[in-house]
Design an enzyme around this catalytic site. Structure first.
Site, PDB file in Angstrom:
ATOM      1  N   GLU A   1      59.093  20.115  10.145  1.00 55.47           N
ATOM      2  CA  GLU A   1      59.096  20.247   8.693  1.00 55.47           C
ATOM      3  C   GLU A   1      60.272  19.479   8.105  1.00 55.47           C
ATOM      4  O   GLU A   1      61.304  19.283   8.763  1.00 55.47           O
ATOM      5  CB  GLU A   1      59.235  21.727   8.285  1.00 55.47           C
ATOM      6  CG  GLU A   1      58.027  22.577   8.573  1.00 55.47           C
ATOM      7  CD  GLU A   1      58.259  24.023   8.158  1.00 55.47           C
ATOM      8  OE1 GLU A   1      59.421  24.374   7.843  1.00 55.47           O
ATOM      9  OE2 GLU A   1      57.295  24.795   8.142  1.00 55.47           O
TER      10      GLU A   1
ATOM     11  N   ARG B   1      53.756  41.966  10.874  1.00 58.59           N
ATOM     12  CA  ARG B   1      54.295  43.135  11.577  1.00 58.59           C
ATOM     13  C   ARG B   1      55.396  43.742  10.732  1.00 58.59           C
ATOM     14  O   ARG B   1      55.768  43.191   9.680  1.00 58.59           O
ATOM     15  CB  ARG B   1      54.864  42.720  12.936  1.00 58.59           C
ATOM     16  CG  ARG B   1      55.925  41.616  12.808  1.00 58.59           C
ATOM     17  CD  ARG B   1      56.619  41.337  14.106  1.00 58.59           C
ATOM     18  NE  ARG B   1      57.469  40.156  14.046  1.00 58.59           N
ATOM     19  CZ  ARG B   1      58.699  40.110  13.554  1.00 58.59           C
ATOM     20  NH1 ARG B   1      59.234  41.207  13.036  1.00 58.59           N
ATOM     21  NH2 ARG B   1      59.402  38.988  13.560  1.00 58.59           N
TER      22      ARG B   1
ATOM     23  N   ARG C   1      93.061  81.348  42.390  1.00 64.85           N
ATOM     24  CA  ARG C   1      92.460  80.766  41.195  1.00 64.85           C
ATOM     25  C   ARG C   1      93.526  80.190  40.281  1.00 64.85           C
ATOM     26  O   ARG C   1      93.414  79.073  39.766  1.00 64.85           O
ATOM     27  CB  ARG C   1      91.638  81.803  40.439  1.00 64.85           C
ATOM     28  CG  ARG C   1      90.866  81.220  39.271  1.00 64.85           C
ATOM     29  CD  ARG C   1      90.514  82.251  38.236  1.00 64.85           C
ATOM     30  NE  ARG C   1      91.721  82.702  37.527  1.00 64.85           N
ATOM     31  CZ  ARG C   1      91.719  83.546  36.490  1.00 64.85           C
ATOM     32  NH1 ARG C   1      90.569  84.039  36.069  1.00 64.85           N
ATOM     33  NH2 ARG C   1      92.835  83.901  35.909  1.00 64.85           N
ATOM     34  N   ASP C   2      94.609  80.966  40.049  1.00 65.48           N
ATOM     35  CA  ASP C   2      95.664  80.495  39.154  1.00 65.48           C
ATOM     36  C   ASP C   2      96.354  79.251  39.708  1.00 65.48           C
ATOM     37  O   ASP C   2      96.727  78.345  38.953  1.00 65.48           O
ATOM     38  CB  ASP C   2      96.698  81.602  38.941  1.00 65.48           C
ATOM     39  CG  ASP C   2      96.104  82.797  38.207  1.00 65.48           C
ATOM     40  OD1 ASP C   2      95.101  82.593  37.498  1.00 65.48           O
ATOM     41  OD2 ASP C   2      96.615  83.915  38.354  1.00 65.48           O
TER      42      ASP C   2
ATOM     43  N   GLN D   1      94.340  76.150  38.936  1.00 67.36           N
ATOM     44  CA  GLN D   1      94.222  75.776  37.537  1.00 67.36           C
ATOM     45  C   GLN D   1      95.548  75.503  36.853  1.00 67.36           C
ATOM     46  O   GLN D   1      95.584  75.244  35.654  1.00 67.36           O
ATOM     47  CB  GLN D   1      93.479  76.882  36.769  1.00 67.36           C
ATOM     48  CG  GLN D   1      92.064  77.090  37.263  1.00 67.36           C
ATOM     49  CD  GLN D   1      91.340  78.213  36.546  1.00 67.36           C
ATOM     50  OE1 GLN D   1      90.231  78.509  36.873  1.00 67.36           O
ATOM     51  NE2 GLN D   1      91.967  78.845  35.578  1.00 67.36           N
TER      52      GLN D   1
END
Length: 651
Positions: free
Chosen positions: A234, A326, A581-582, A585
């Site tokens: 074009e 679309r 546990r303590d 953690q």
């Protein structure tokens, strides 16, 4: 009888409309058949967009996904999802027409929405859907075929009286034909792929000695992208604006426009920022453009959603480029200014409803305010927009009044693969005028935090702060002529740097030099041993002698009743010890390791065998274990093979 003839003959209808425009809403009887389920033959953002529309209409949504997309969020947004194209390359999986049709037939699906990209402009796909007894949510296969062929689309535009850019009458395949056109019509010209779009196979030529080389490169790129190297030439329009008109048609022949969008901010012929309506477009030019777009749609008997694209020069002259049969990526800005849900309208039209029945008639459609869409992609603008891949580690979006987000891959933990489009999320702002819409968009983008992959947000912010853009004075040269758009301030990323530092320290220990030359004391922690007095009770003097039995052994050997009886008969106070546990953690979970706890376990089990219970693990312990494993994985992924081996041996 007249209505039937008008419906079958677009040319007759256009002539009657010139005499009496009221015939635009003639009441052709259209069979209405509700849709119960919709499969979206696509992925990512557009699939989620359609699923949301289906959900609001009470319609079941169905997704397909490739093996590479099995963790993608569009799977989760649908009511059902099915694997497609197993064993095929990632893109080819979504192009497998027979398998998509089979999924629909096997699962009782009513209709298919193609989205955009992939199969959306394939007329053979639309035909296959209809041949299978399903409904295709889009234009008819014949219209998709005709509009997808640039030559046929130009011929239709000429027949409808729409101005076109001078170009070749048909696709050309040789450099000799290209050179002949350039000599005849003069330069500049643009080479465009005859059977595809999206900026691929496009070249602008301004010098005759560059014609052959650019034609060969464009043709090769088109062949690779679309399977056909034929080109269309074009005359090139200097300094144009890229304007497109959104259309909506029904099965009764009604067609309306939803005004225009300005898509001039482009890079390599691909849109970056879109606006609606087009700023500073004269009303007279806009009305001519929209009228001709509607005229072309009626001429080809267009139904469902579509877009007619134009180039508009500085003098107000405009020329037809193409029809996109679309839904488009930038449909969102049109929805914002008109208040019309295009996806829901697509579905309703496919069911057989007419636009007047939906309340969509031309004199009621009025643009309100101004909308901007920015495409946030995982591309690095500092490296020529090279796509980036990897895991999104942090994602925080910008939201608030006047901001809409359409995304699919935008969440922490998402994997950005190299196989598909780099679009992360579409950000849409809507306000009363261009300047306030820009301010909202600027604010929203600055709120974004995306870590793990690069994005084009710094570039988009530069665009939004450019004075030409703020004034609406943009054309397709805007990015090329403003190199300052590529001057980026490096992000500070303070939080991520701090997290990286903590990860280094947690995994590898402190890296900072000591304040004193004295080394830390080389001491070993004391591990209490089982007393000799206790071991003397065992004739074998065995350090591994079994400890006395406690409540746990009573429960395991004699059952719950014996356990309960032993507890009731115990005269003293029963205690539970939480030391283990303590210890696990404490202090960011790094003070006492499981390795250390195991060393003192023999002493504890012999000395405290009469405890009621011991608590070894807590919820935070599991959190710590997960966090530590992630940190170790992160460190491994950032290290070379030598360091990685050392770290793996250590842990």
């Amino acid at each position: 009888m007249i209505v039937r003839l008008v419906r079958k003959s677009p040319l007759l209808r256009s002539k009657i409309l010139k005499i009496s425009p009221k015939w635009n809403h003639f009441s052709t009887k259209v069979e209405y058949k509700p849709i119960r389920s919709v499969l979206v033959a696509n992925r990512g953002e557009i699939a989620v967009r359609v699923f949301r529309a289906c959900n609001e209409l009470g319609i079941k949504s169905v997704a397909i996904y490739s093996k590479e997309d099995r963790a993608h969020i569009h799977r989760l947004k649908a009511d059902e999802s099915y694997l497609v194209g197993e064993g095929l390359p990632p893109v080819q999986a979504y192009l497998n027409i027979p398998e998509i049709i089979k999924i629909c037939k096997d699962n009782g699906i009513d209709a298919v929405h193609p989205g955009y990209g992939f199969l959306s402009e394939r007329s053979d796909f639309a035909q296959a859907v209809i041949d299978a007894g399903l409904r295709f949510i889009g234009p008819s296969p014949e219209v998709v075929r005709k509009m997808g062929d640039k030559v046929a689309a130009r011929e239709a535009a000429i027949a409808a009286g729409v101005p076109i850019v001078p170009g070749t009458d048909g696709p050309i395949t040789t450099k000799e034909e290209a050179k002949e056109f350039c000599v005849k019509h003069g330069l500049p010209v643009i080479f465009k792929a005859a059977y595809g779009g999206g900026g691929r196979g496009m070249r602008v030529v301004r010098n005759m000695d560059e014609v052959e080389e650019n034609f060969q490169r464009a043709s090769s790129e088109a062949l690779s992208a679309f399977g056909n190297g034929a080109m269309f030439i074009e005359k090139f329009i200097e300094r144009p604006r890229h304007i497109e008109v959104q259309l909506l048609g029904d099965k009764a022949g009604n067609v309306v426009h939803l005004y225009e969008r300005d898509c001039s901010v482009q890079r390599r012929h691909q849109k970056v920022v879109e606006m609606a309506p087009a700023p500073h477009l004269p009303v007279k030019v806009r009305d001519q453009m929209t009228d001709l777009a509607v005229k072309l749609a009626r001429h080809v008997d267009y139904e469902n959603a579509g877009t007619v694209e134009f180039l508009c020069d500085e003098k107000g002259n405009f020329y037809f480029i193409e029809v996109n049969a679309r839904l488009q990526v930038e449909h969102t800005v049109t929805e914002e200014i008109t208040g019309i849900d295009l996806v829901q309208s697509q579905i309703r039209v496919a069911e057989g409803m007419t636009l007047p029945e939906l309340g969509i008639v031309q004199d009621k459609i009025k643009p309100l305010g101004f909308a901007i869409q920015c495409r946030v992609t995982t591309e690095d603008p500092a490296k020529n927009f090279q796509p980036d891949t990897g895991r999104i580690e942090v994602f925080r979006s910008g939201e608030g009044m006047g901001i809409r987000l359409d995304g699919a891959s935008a969440f922490a933990g998402a994997i950005i693969s190299p196989y598909y489009d780099s679009l992360l999320v579409k950000v849409i702002s809507h306000s009363k005028d261009l300047q306030s819409a820009c301010a909202k968009m600027n604010r929203a983008l600055r709120e974004f935090r995306v870590r793990g992959v690069k994005t084009n947000i710094p570039f988009l912010l530069n665009v939004l702060e450019n004075q030409k853009f703020l004034n609406g004075s943009v054309d397709t040269y805007f990015i090329d002529e403003n190199p300052q758009l590529f001057n980026f301030q490096p992000t500070k990323n303070r939080a991520q740097k701090l997290l990286n530092y903590l990860a280094q320290v947690l995994v590898n220990g402190p890296q900072t030099p000591l304040a004193t030359p004295l080394k830390p004391a080389d001491t070993k922690p004391h591990v209490p041993e089982v007393s000799l007095e206790y071991l003397a009770k065992s004739p074998e003097q065995d350090p591994n002698v079994q400890p006395p039995k406690g409540f746990r052994q009573i429960y395991k050997e004699q059952g719950p009743e014996a356990f309960a009886k032993a507890v009731r008969n115990h005269k003293g106070l029963l205690l539970m010890d939480t030391t283990f546990r303590d210890a696990h953690q404490s202090l960011l979970a790094t003070r006492v390791r499981t390795h250390d706890l195991l060393k003192i376990s023999p002493f504890v089990t012999h000395t405290f065998s009469q405890l009621y219970s011991m608590e070894n693990w807590g919820g935070a312990t599991f959190d710590v274990a997960l966090r530590m494993s992630i940190l170790k994985y992160y460190q491994l992924s950032k290290m070379g093979s030598g360091k990685k081996t050392i770290l793996q041996e250590r842990y």
